[in-house]
Design an enzyme around this catalytic site. Structure first.
Site, PDB file in Angstrom:
ATOM      1  CD  GLU A   1       9.575   1.534  -1.126  1.00  0.00           C
ATOM      2  OE1 GLU A   1       9.577   2.781  -1.263  1.00  0.00           O
ATOM      3  OE2 GLU A   1      10.039   0.970  -0.119  1.00  0.00           O
TER       4      GLU A   1
ATOM      5  CG  HIS B   1       6.697  -2.981   8.618  1.00  0.00           C
ATOM      6  ND1 HIS B   1       6.486  -1.651   8.886  1.00  0.00           N
ATOM      7  CD2 HIS B   1       8.020  -3.115   8.368  1.00  0.00           C
ATOM      8  CE1 HIS B   1       7.644  -1.007   8.823  1.00  0.00           C
ATOM      9  NE2 HIS B   1       8.577  -1.864   8.494  1.00  0.00           N
TER      10      HIS B   1
END
Length: 325
Positions: free
Chosen positions: A60, A129
């Site tokens: 990321e 998540h």
């Protein structure tokens, strides 16, 4: 107009801007060949090629750094963080670099970066998540934070985000991806960032929500109507900046407010809205502003998810307490 789910509306928005602006690039983990975890970007690489829609390594921080560099070279990157819970790995790029570009350059440079990422509960995802981290992003100066609640808004808000010359975090609630359809224009259109929408007009109580909680608020309003309570429901759509003009006008009319968020009570957006309304509309309030939020714990495992998440019954309970104050 076509009937679209939120997934289809977002895909259509991306396709529209890829067609209209050759500087728009879409990238992230698995967004190319696979079309993303939820198939939001399905078909885009095939149509626009690997130079415009492409996969990145599972890093990321690298995705954020790439977006910043591309924006400095005149591109309009649309980066995807696969799930919002992974934003910590890229937070320096987002809040420490991209968000500060205009400030640190003395208003000589912009960072037209759109940061897409799914989040939200109700779909039984693994740990990290579903986390609602919009509060952290909303309190980071330099970022606009958008959370659509329906397919029509999803397309118009995303197009506005991509066209913006400043960075926009665009959060997509997973439970809303395919939960319902509505008419969405196939041509390009924009919805103003930072502008709330009155989803239902009422006179007795204002309910303020965003994301999936807008749907729960509308369900609660329907139940309260059966008892003769007229509820106004407002969808924030953008949680930073917040459209306080619309909120204050509603509270001045109803005299009561309930602020609803899926995130933990400590997480920020609802608290900020309540604080601002207390300052701006105190003389119009006939009862304390009520808040509906999740418990101040780490997001639970799936077995406890439905108990932990706020729902229409929680909203009804707080609404009745406010009305009976």
């Amino acid at each position: 107009m076509a009937q679209m789910t939120m997934v289809q509306a977002i895909n259509n928005a991306l396709k529209t801007e890829l067609q209209n602006d050759e500087n728009v690039l879409v990238f992230g983990e698995d967004v190319g060949v696979n079309g993303g975890v939820f198939r939001v970007t399905e078909g885009l690489q095939k149509e626009f090629g690997e130079d415009r829609v492409f996969d990145t390594p599972l890093a990321e921080s690298g995705i954020g750094g790439l977006a910043l560099g591309l924006s400095a070279e005149g591109y309009r990157p649309v980066m995807e963080i696969q799930f919002l819970g992974f934003v910590f790995e890229v937070f320096d790029s987002v809040a420490g670099q991209i968000a500060r570009t205009r400030f640190r350059s003395g208003n000589t440079k912009a960072a037209p970066v759109t940061i897409r990422t799914p989040f939200g509960g109700g779909v039984h995802t693994p740990e990290l998540h579903a986390d609602n981290l919009e509060g952290i992003l909303a309190q980071s100066p330099g970022l606009t934070v958008v959370i659509p609640s329906n397919p029509y808004d999803a397309k118009g808000l995303l197009i506005s985000a991509i066209k913006s010359n400043d960075p926009v975090v665009y959060l997509e609630h997973m439970k809303l991806y395919r939960s319902f359809r509505e008419e969405v224009p196939e041509e390009e259109y924009e919805i103003e960032l930072g502008k709330a929408k009155v989803k239902k007009e009422g006179t007795d109580l204002t309910v303020i929500a965003y994301g999936a909680m807008v749907q729960e608020s509308l369900k609660a309003a329907e139940e309260l109507e059966k008892d003769g309570v007229s509820v106004e429901v407002i969808d924030l759509r953008t949680v930073q900046p917040v459209d306080y003009e619309t909120l204050v006008a509603s509270v001045e009319k109803t005299g009561r407010a309930v602020v609803v968020q899926e995130a933990q009570r400590q997480a920020g957006v609802g608290a900020q809205v309540a604080a601002e309304l207390s300052e701006r509309a105190i003389l119009s309030l006939e009862a304390p502003i009520a808040r509906v939020a999740a418990a101040d714990t780490v997001y639970p495992f799936t077995e406890a998810e439905n108990v932990w998440l706020p729902n229409k019954n929680d909203i009804i309970e707080r609404a009745n307490a406010t009305l009976n104050f």
